[in-house]
Each structure stands twice: as structure tokens, then as C-alpha cells.
Design an enzyme around this catalytic site. Structure first.
Site, PDB file in Angstrom:
ATOM      1  N   ASP A  58     -11.990  -7.107  -2.126  1.00 23.25           N
ATOM      2  CA  ASP A  58     -11.077  -7.887  -1.277  1.00 23.25           C
ATOM      3  C   ASP A  58     -11.890  -9.052  -0.701  1.00 23.25           C
ATOM      4  O   ASP A  58     -12.331  -9.012   0.447  1.00 23.25           O
ATOM      5  CB  ASP A  58     -10.574  -6.933  -0.174  1.00 23.25           C
ATOM      6  CG  ASP A  58      -9.646  -7.588   0.813  1.00 23.25           C
ATOM      7  OD1 ASP A  58      -9.050  -8.624   0.481  1.00 23.25           O
ATOM      8  OD2 ASP A  58      -9.518  -7.051   1.935  1.00 23.25           O
TER       9      ASP A  58
HETATM   10  C1  SPV Z   1      -5.841  -5.124   4.310  1.00 23.20           C
HETATM   11  O1  SPV Z   1      -5.236  -4.060   4.214  1.00 23.20           O
HETATM   12  O2  SPV Z   1      -6.104  -5.836   3.344  1.00 23.20           O
HETATM   13  C2  SPV Z   1      -6.280  -5.615   5.619  1.00 23.20           C
HETATM   14  C3  SPV Z   1      -6.718  -4.651   6.612  1.00 23.20           C
HETATM   15  O3  SPV Z   1      -6.365  -6.802   5.818  1.00 23.20           O
HETATM   16  S1  SPV Z   1      -8.412  -4.409   6.422  1.00 23.20           S
HETATM   17  O4  SPV Z   1      -8.667  -3.896   5.098  1.00 23.20           O
HETATM   18  O5  SPV Z   1      -8.747  -3.490   7.460  1.00 23.20           O
HETATM   19  O6  SPV Z   1      -9.074  -5.693   6.632  1.00 23.20           O
HETATM   20 MG    MG Z   2      -6.410  -7.886   4.033  1.00 21.43          MG
END
Ligand code: SPV
Ligand code: MG
Length: 288
Positions: A58
Site C-alpha cells: 500500500d
Molecule cells: C486502509 O485501510 O488502507 C487505511 C487504513 O488507510 S490503514 O491501513 O490503517 O492506513
Molecule cells: Mg489506506
């Protein structure tokens, strides 16, 4: 008669019911449909979950169109609204304006943007999280609000001040500025192992803007207690993804170990369950 696209309330309408809104993360239309079936009033199109479906981190790797496609596939399958995790807004003010056009066009009624610098890293990744300054992020929020065409469109302004370790006072200062810039709600994200930081924030927060939390690292905090402390929306952001991983690991292990699937059959969904989620009978009725 089959209706491939279903009617659904806007996320704003759900928030304005005045009850605590519990939102659960999803990575696909199927997971989102299961969240609706379980009774959730809204689904979080999580950047972490959507990236993980491609076995990618991510880390701003996917394009806006890839996130949009995932969120819009979810929305098409649902009679509840999707809240789209839009990371940093995919760039600067121009990207934010484009994002609002595209998401609103796709029928998404709520987006969330955060004050990290682009490209960002997932909040739990252990990296140094660089934030943009307050003015820069306020400008993104104002552009988002000025771009929307439907009055109900809902923009959540998320601060990563606690994630980047600059403290509760800075999180408050930022969220107040984000409300003034037009945010419809503020999300205060924390990776503290308890609700301590978020409680400190809530004890001082006196503004009207609803507060959103993501209690990944403080799972003990009960929803009703959080509501009483001033939380309006709770996002359970990544539990679907983690459940999927554990379930598949177990299934794959059993198949290889046992040499047949007999022991699994009573523990996994039936094909009938699959067909129901696909609304197969409705589709079949189109071609008698
Ligand atoms: C997501 O679920 O992508 C979020 C929350 O933004 S976190 O992973 O905690 O950043
Ligand atoms: Mg996120």
C-alpha cells in the site's frame, strides 16, 4: 426484474441518522456484498486491501483508476454506500479535482483523503511518514468541496499527525483547520497500542465535524464506549483481508495434507452460497 445497479443511500444520509456508523473494509465486490449481508451500513474501499489483492504494498503504486475501479465495482454490487480511501488524493490539487469528478461520476458518495505527502506508505509500515503542511492539505480539501456537484458528496479529511509522531496537539490543530477548509468529517488515525491518543484528542475536540477512527492497534475499545467518547464513525479497515489470508492458508494446507477435500466441505461455503451472492437466478431469468 434484474437490477444490476441498486439504489443506496449516500454516506452523508447514513451519518445523519445520528447513530454510530460502523464501516468495514473490503477489497472486492464480493467482500463488500458479504459486509452488506452481515448488516454493515457502509463499506470502506481500503487502499491496503485493494493493493494487497494484487500482492502489492500500500505505497501509492496503483493508479487512481485502479482504486476507482475497485470502489465502483463494490458500489455496483451494494445497496449501502462505499467510502473510498483515496490516499493523498493521488497528487496535488489538480489530481484531487479530477478524483472528485471521477468518483462522483461513478456514484461514490464519500471519499477520504489524508495529509501524507505523495507517494505515501501504509500507516503501519514503520516508515517515516512525511506530512504536507496544513495549508497545502486545506487547499486540497477546499478544491474537493468546490469540485463536487451533488450536495451530498462527503469528504473526510484524515490526519496522520499521530502516525508520524508529532502529537495530539498537532492532530487537533490540523483537524480544526480541515473542518474550516470544508471537510465533512475528520479522521484521526493512531497506531498507539491503546485508545490513549484518540481519547486525548476527543477530550479536547469541541467542533461539530464528526470524528472517524480506525482502531486497528487498539482492538479492545468497544464500539459503544467509543461512541460515548465522541466517535461518530469506526472503520474496521483490514479485518476482511486478514481473514481471507488465514482462511485460504488453512484451506490450501488441508487440501495438500489430506489428499482430498472431505474435511473441508462442512467448513466452507457451498456452491449454493456462491450462486446466491452472484444473484444467479436473477441473471438466469433474463434468458428463459
Ligand atoms: C486502509 O485501510 O488502507 C487505511 C487504513 O488507510 S490503514 O491501513 O490503517 O492506513
Ligand atoms: Mg489506506
Amino acid at each position: 426484474m434484474l437490477k444490476p445497479a441498486r439504489d443506496y443511500p449516500s454516506f452523508r444520509a447514513v451519518v445523519e441518522r445520528g447513530e454510530l456508523v460502523r464501516v468495514v473494509g473490503a477489497h472486492s465486490a464480493l467482500a463488500a456484498a458479504l459486509a452488506e449481508q452481515a448488516g454493515f451500513p457502509a463499506v470502506w474501499a481500503s487502499s491496503l486491501e485493494i493493493s494487497a489483492m494484487r500482492a502489492l504494498p500500500d505505497a501509492s503504486l496503483l493508479s487512481m483508476n485502479e482504486y476507482l475501479r475497485a470502489a465502483s465495482e463494490m458500489q455496483k454490487a451494494l445497496a449501502i454506500p462505499v467510502v473510498a480511501d483515496c490516499d493523498t488524493g493521488f497528487g496535488n490539487n489538480l489530481n484531487v479535482a479530477h478524483m472528485v469528478h471521477e468518483y462522483e461520476d461513478a456514484g461514490i458518495t464519500a471519499v477520504c483523503i489524508e495529509d501524507k505527502a505523495f507517494p505515501k506508505m501504509n500507516s503501519f509500515s514503520g516508515s517515516r511518514h512525511e506530512l504536507v503542511d496544513v495549508g497545502t492539505f486545506c487547499s486540497k480539501l477546499t478544491v474537493a468541496k468546490n469540485t463536487q456537484r451533488t450536495p451530498d458528496f462527503f469528504v473526510i479529511g484524515r490526519t496522520e499527525a499521530l502516525i508520524s509522531g508529532i502529537g495530539v496537539d498537532e492532530a487537533l490543530r490540523r483537524c480544526e483547520a480541515y473542518e474550516d477548509a470544508g471537510a465533512d468529517a475528520v479522521l484521526v488515525h493512531s497506531k498507539w497500542p491503546t485508545n490513549k491518543e484518540v481519547l486525548e484528542f476527543l477530550q479536547v475536540w469541541r467542533r461539530k465535524c464528526p470524528v472517524v477512527i480506525v482502531p486497528t492497534t487498539y482492538p479492545k475499545w468497544n464500539a459503544d464506549e467509543a461512541f460515548r467518547a465522541g466517535v461518530s464513525v469506526i472503520i474496521y479497515a483490514n479485518h476482511a483481508l486478514r481473514t481471507l489470508i488465514s482462511a485460504l492458508q488453512e484451506t490450501y494446507r488441508v487440501i495438500l495434507r489430506e489428499g482430498n477435500t472431505l474435511g473441508l466441505e462442512s467448513r466452507i461455503a457451498t456452491l449454493h452460497d456462491v450462486f446466491e451472492l452472484q444473484r444467479l437466478e436473477e441473471w438466469k431469468s433474463l434468458q428463459p
